[in-house]
Design a protein around this motif. Structure first.
Motif, PDB file in Angstrom:
ATOM      1  N   ARG A   1       6.323   4.683  -6.844  1.00  0.00           N
ATOM      2  CA  ARG A   1       6.819   5.610  -7.854  1.00  0.00           C
ATOM      3  C   ARG A   1       6.684   7.071  -7.412  1.00  0.00           C
ATOM      4  N   CYS A   2       5.764   7.329  -6.476  1.00  0.00           N
ATOM      5  CA  CYS A   2       5.593   8.708  -6.011  1.00  0.00           C
ATOM      6  C   CYS A   2       6.641   9.062  -4.964  1.00  0.00           C
ATOM      7  N   GLY A   3       7.480   8.100  -4.565  1.00  0.00           N
ATOM      8  CA  GLY A   3       8.542   8.398  -3.614  1.00  0.00           C
ATOM      9  C   GLY A   3       8.226   7.996  -2.180  1.00  0.00           C
ATOM     10  N   THR A   4       7.030   7.489  -1.926  1.00  0.00           N
ATOM     11  CA  THR A   4       6.632   7.127  -0.574  1.00  0.00           C
ATOM     12  C   THR A   4       6.989   5.669  -0.281  1.00  0.00           C
ATOM     13  N   ARG A   5       7.431   5.414   0.966  1.00  0.00           N
ATOM     14  CA  ARG A   5       7.748   4.058   1.382  1.00  0.00           C
ATOM     15  C   ARG A   5       6.465   3.217   1.426  1.00  0.00           C
TER      16      ARG A   5
ATOM     17  N   TRP B   1       0.822  -1.196   0.000  1.00  0.00           N
ATOM     18  CA  TRP B   1       0.000   0.000   0.000  1.00  0.00           C
ATOM     19  C   TRP B   1       0.862   1.255   0.000  1.00  0.00           C
ATOM     20  N   CYS B   2       0.465   2.224  -0.794  1.00  0.00           N
ATOM     21  CA  CYS B   2       1.144   3.512  -0.740  1.00  0.00           C
ATOM     22  C   CYS B   2       0.319   4.467   0.104  1.00  0.00           C
ATOM     23  N   PRO B   3       0.842   4.878   1.269  1.00  0.00           N
ATOM     24  CA  PRO B   3       0.081   5.764   2.155  1.00  0.00           C
ATOM     25  C   PRO B   3      -0.212   7.116   1.498  1.00  0.00           C
ATOM     26  N   ASN B   4       0.623   7.533   0.556  1.00  0.00           N
ATOM     27  CA  ASN B   4       0.406   8.817  -0.109  1.00  0.00           C
ATOM     28  C   ASN B   4      -0.740   8.722  -1.113  1.00  0.00           C
ATOM     29  N   ASP B   5      -0.711   7.681  -1.951  1.00  0.00           N
ATOM     30  CA  ASP B   5      -1.769   7.523  -2.952  1.00  0.00           C
ATOM     31  C   ASP B   5      -3.030   6.914  -2.368  1.00  0.00           C
ATOM     32  N   LYS B   6      -2.909   6.347  -1.161  1.00  0.00           N
ATOM     33  CA  LYS B   6      -4.021   5.641  -0.529  1.00  0.00           C
ATOM     34  C   LYS B   6      -4.592   4.591  -1.470  1.00  0.00           C
TER      35      LYS B   6
HETATM   36 ZN    ZN Z   1       2.625   6.394  -4.073  1.00  0.00          ZN
END
Ligand code: ZN
Length: 972
Positions: A437-441, A181-186
């Motif tokens: 890809r957005c840079g978030t862990r 899961w990407c916490p930024n993109d949710k």
């Molecule tokens: Zn992301």
């Protein structure tokens, strides 16, 4: 050399292919079919040299099969689904300088055009167009009538049918499952969303609840059975911890762990912050044994690993043992910690054959570990865990589980602690760290009410294995990875809230994600051809796709329902329905699917799974090729290294065929191949050379001439080359084919010409022979370098297109052992003479060659046979030889040569020995025939005699040194 115009050559033949429609394939019941597909490109960037390899191998495979008489289909589509296009378009519309630089500098897109690409769909259309042009320019033999994109409305309809089918048959589950899961993109993320393109692997750890005065200290472990060996628990003194209300309990965990817990559906309320040092030296109670153990400091404990607290089992865990040793050797400012540490002794809980009672200590010693930060500890741990898991038995210290296997004890501990409420679990990424890809862990997130494809279904796994077992996997080494993936896969989130693609038919809030809508599209190529025909009826469905019923797809792809009923329901004529169904039945299954190796653990395995779910067994995939990558002058290609060359620029710079061969020539399928400019230039020269040589061989009417031994040698070599190239192409060992055609056969032809020397006025058969060689060369080159092959074929004066010619067939009648043996004598003699001249510094006026005497030839052949098929000992062999009255008459020289030839035959490579058994050219005549050649080479008079013949001229008595296959040499 004037600059060769590759572009003109390419356009010329591409135009002829298009005009002759060589790439368009329709069913033909009289011919066997071959269906090749390569993973359709994702158009969020232009293709680069790295992509060329997979598609060129697929194209070479398609062309090879076409030449072998297969009605071969190689179609192409474009994958618009998913988030990468969204992310890229978004960054562009935010004027992200990095993206702008990539687009303008690396991709060469004029800055004025960028505004038009800020819509995901427009960006996709732009790159799709660019990729397609590139594929045409490099000469891929794609049937473009079948092109589609996954954003086409009828494709969406097809995917809805696919998913409705999966859902109805129990392959889809809804529920609460962990996802990457990407916490930024949710949003859930898969391989396409992740930097470096790795597939996240999720595993679960057990949390064992140690306790102190009602506060829980949960320790994360994969090996709960080692709880009997716990001597203390570890915290990292330099890490921030918190005391928090987790669900209904009070826990102490690392700050990072609270986020992990929240992502996994736990309610977390932080009460106080603590430092790791605040926790030290306190005692906590082991929930299994009820003994109190201290909390000690260890630097190897990572705050984002589990809860940031781990149990210490120094008897069986190398990290724990080493951390304890590190503590023991530390000097303490106050006396108390030293006492605590000194009192700790490892506890033996698992007996392991071949190890002491503390295997962890053995491993630390074996790996020469220098401290708890030593990277070798990871391997030591992995090795020991696996050994103990498979071979360990619990000792009496592990009562009540003593005598159980490690696996049995693990299950028992999980059950007992779990039912007592003293254990929980937590999901972790096994292959961390992973970055979106957005840079978030990327983290593990437990999602409620999410849609999953249930790859964990045991029956389904069985079918996938069954399919894999029957498939050709190239290179075969990759099969293990497929087996691993099929076993490992479980529920996988199949829908997202964002991105282009197909809505989930029964829950329209969700869009089916990129690795789920791309697993059965090979079937859609059949339908796409009909849609492209502009029939009114399909135009209607394009406008109102929901009017195309599932029964249409059931009929077309599964053979269900009657033509009449489907025709009535859809208004599509029976004739068209039947033709489409016939076409599907003709082309399916896919014979070979091509991709790069990074898709084995996801797409290619899903592809197998879905085919076994949807289709009848005779339509399951038959083969997969997963090739290695392309390196640029030894480096991985990456935007940051700025060594990415877009494919179209590369074609313009190097030429299509040099590029094709350049991406194939330096490595076999399994390995990464290395591309660089020097290589491309060398290949250019070779290919240009082939064209100009063909020009000299242009077919002219000439009297047929009889073949000499030398001619027969050349044709025999050609036959061997054809045989080897055919076997190599069948296994797609394309590098070998390049070597055979561009190098080995080239060298043989050069030797042949050198042997013949300048053209005689009376003529010889050379044009006849070389034309045959070049005809075959053009054919063997056609799958790999089709433009050059066409030019050669045409220049040689052949009719028709080489891409439609037949792949050359090996012809056993051309195989000529005697001719090959004769030529090896000439080569050997040339070499030996040259060496003598070099060593002595002589300038030869006259050279005399002595062929071995008849008696030597007879002993030599007997020696070969004796070693090859009638094993005898040396003594026995010599005795037998000397029992022959003629040989006995020769006396000692015969006995000596018998011993020598026997030795030689024993030491010879088997292949060479085999080629000589029973093959004995008339060496004197061979040398006489080659006299002109030697004369040219050494500018000397050449005489040839045979050892033992009458009136021999042998002033220095050299003839006695003559041996079979190795004449004696006398230089004056
Ligand atoms: Zn992301």
């Amino acid at each position: 050399m004037a600059k060769f115009n590759w572009g003109a050559l390419e356009r010329k033949w591409q135009k002829k292919w298009a005009w002759a429609k060589v790439d368009e394939t329709d069913p033909d019941p009289r011919r066997p079919k071959y269906f090749v597909t390569a993973a359709y490109p994702y158009p969020n960037s232009p293709q680069h040299i790295g992509h060329a390899r997979t598609y060129t191998i697929a194209d070479a495979n398609a062309r090879f099969h076409r030449m072998r008489g297969f009605n071969t289909l190689y179609p192409m589509g474009f994958h618009y689904t998913g988030t990468p296009l969204y992310a890229m378009a978004k960054r562009l519309s935010q004027n992200d300088p990095e993206i702008i630089e990539t687009f303008t500098k690396i991709y060469g897109i004029p800055a004025a055009k960028l505004d038009g690409l800020k819509e995901p769909r427009k960006m996709a259309d732009y790159f799709r167009n660019d990729i397609k042009k590139g594929m045409i320019e490099i000469g891929f033999s794609v049937d473009w009538r079948r092109e589609f994109t996954t954003a086409d409305r009828l494709y969406n309809r097809f995917i809805q049918w696919h998913f409705r089918w999966l859902n109805q048959h129990g392959f889809i589950t809804k529920g609460t499952h962990p996802v990457a899961w990407c916490p930024n993109d949710k949003n859930p993320v898969g391989v396409v969303d992740i930097q470096g393109g790795v597939e996240p692997e999720i595993g679960d750890s057990h949390l064992v609840k140690f306790e102190s005065n009602g506060t829980i200290y949960p320790t994360a472990t994969l090996r709960p059975e080692t709880i009997f060996g716990v001597t203390n628990i570890w915290v990292n003194p330099n890490t921030r911890y918190v005391k928090a209300q987790v669900d209904s309990e009070e826990w102490v965990v690392s700050r990072e762990a609270t986020e992990t817990l929240e992502h996994q559906n736990h309610s977390v309320r932080i009460e106080t912050e603590l430092s790791g040092a605040d926790l030290l030296w306190k005692e906590v109670v082991n929930p299994m044994t009820n003994t109190a153990v201290p909390i000690l400091p260890a630097d190897f404990v990572e705050p984002d690993n589990g809860t940031g607290i781990v149990m210490s089992v120094p008897g069986h865990a190398p990290y724990d043992y080493q951390a304890l040793m590190d503590l023991r050797t530390r000097s303490w400012t106050s006396s108390e910690p030293g006492d605590v540490v000194r009192k700790i002794e490892p506890i033996s809980i698992i007996k392991l054959e071949g190890f002491s009672e503390f295997p962890a200590a053995d491993m630390v010693k074996k790996f020469e570990i220098s401290g708890q930060k030593d990277p070798r500890l990871a391997q030591a741990t992995k090795d020991l865990y696996s050994k103990e898991y498979h071979n360990g038995v619990m000792t009496d210290n592990a009562k009540p589980y003593s005598g159980l296997s490690v696996e049995g004890a693990r299950q028992a501990v999980i059950k007992d602690l779990g039912s007592a409420g003293k254990m929980a679990s937590i999901y972790e990424l096994l292959n961390r760290p992973i970055t979106c890809r957005c840079g978030t862990r990327v983290v593990v997130h437990v999602v409620d009410n999410q849609w999953f494809i249930n790859y964990g279904d045991e029956e389904w796994k069985k079918k996938a294995h069954q399919c894999l077992d029957e498939m050709t996997i190239l290179p075969e080494e990759r099969r293990g990875e497929f087996n691993y993936t099929i076993d490992w896969l479980r529920e996988r989130a199949c829908a997202r809230k964002v991105g282009l693609g197909t809505r989930l038919p029964w829950d329209m809030d969700w869009t089916i994600e990129a690795l789920s809508d791309s697993v059965v599209y090979m079937a859609y190529y059949v339908l796409a051809k009909y849609l492209a025909k502009e029939w009114v009826i399909f135009k209607k469905f394009e406008k109102y796709p929901q009017k195309l019923p599932d029964s249409f797809f059931d009929y077309l792809f599964l053979g269900q329902g009657s033509t009449e009923a489907v025709s009535r329901e859809t208004g599509i004529s029976k004739r068209i329905l039947e033709a489409a169904r016939r076409e599907f039945s003709y082309f399916y299954p896919v014979d070979m699917r091509h991709s790069a190796k990074d898709l084995v653990s996801n797409h290619l395995s899903f592809y197998i799974f879905h085919h076994t779910a949807l289709f009848a067994q005779d339509q399951w995939p038959r083969g997969i090729v997963a090739n290695g990558f392309v390196l640029m002058a030894g480096d991985k290609m990456s935007k940051s290294l700025e060594n990415i060359i877009p494919l179209r620029q590369a074609v313009a710079k190097f030429g299509a065929d040099p590029l094709r061969i350049g991406t194939l020539a330096t490595a076999e399928l399994n390995q990464d191949t290395d591309f660089n400019e020097t290589l491309a230039t060398t290949i250019q020269d070779r290919l240009i050379g082939l064209i100009s040589q063909s020009r000299k061989l242009r077919r002219k009417m000439a009297a047929k001439r009889a073949y000499s031994t030398l001619d027969r040698w050349m044709l025999s070599r050609l036959n061997t080359a054809i045989q080897a190239a055919t076997t190599a192409m069948e296994r797609l060992r394309v590098r070998e084919v390049v070597n055979i055609v561009l190098y080995h056969l080239e060298n043989d032809a050069a030797w042949y010409q050198r042997r013949l020397g300048p053209k005689k006025t009376r003529g010889d058969a050379r044009n006849q022979v070389l034309r045959q060689v070049f005809d075959s060369k053009a054919r063997m080159l056609a799958p790999l370098a089709p433009h050059v092959a066409e030019e050669m074929w045409f220049t040689l004066g052949n009719k028709g297109l080489v891409v439609r010619a037949e792949w050359p067939k090996p012809d056993d009648r051309l195989h000529d052992k005697t001719a090959e043996a004769s030529e090896s004598i000439v080569k050997q003699t040339l070499e030996d003479t040259g060496e003598i001249l070099k060593a002595t510094g002589l300038t030869a006026k006259s050279i005399t060659y002595y062929a071995a005497g008849q008696w030597k030839l007879s002993i030599y052949q007997k020696a070969l046979t004796a070693v090859q098929s009638d094993p005898k000992r040396q003594g026995e062999f010599i005795k037998e030889i000397m029992s022959n009255p003629d040989l006995r008459a020769i006396g000692k020289p015969a006995a000596d040569y018998a011993a020598k030839s026997y030795q030689q035959a024993t030491q010879m490579k088997e292949e060479l020995r085999e080629s000589r058994v029973g093959v004995q050219p008339n060496e004197k005549r061979v040398l006489e025939d080659a006299s002109d050649f030697f004369k040219r080479e050494f500018r000397a008079e050449i005489h040839v005699s045979q050892e033992g013949e009458k009136e021999i001229r042998d002033p220095k008595g050299r003839s006695r040194f003559a041996e079979p296959y190795r004449p004696a040499i006398f230089i004056e």
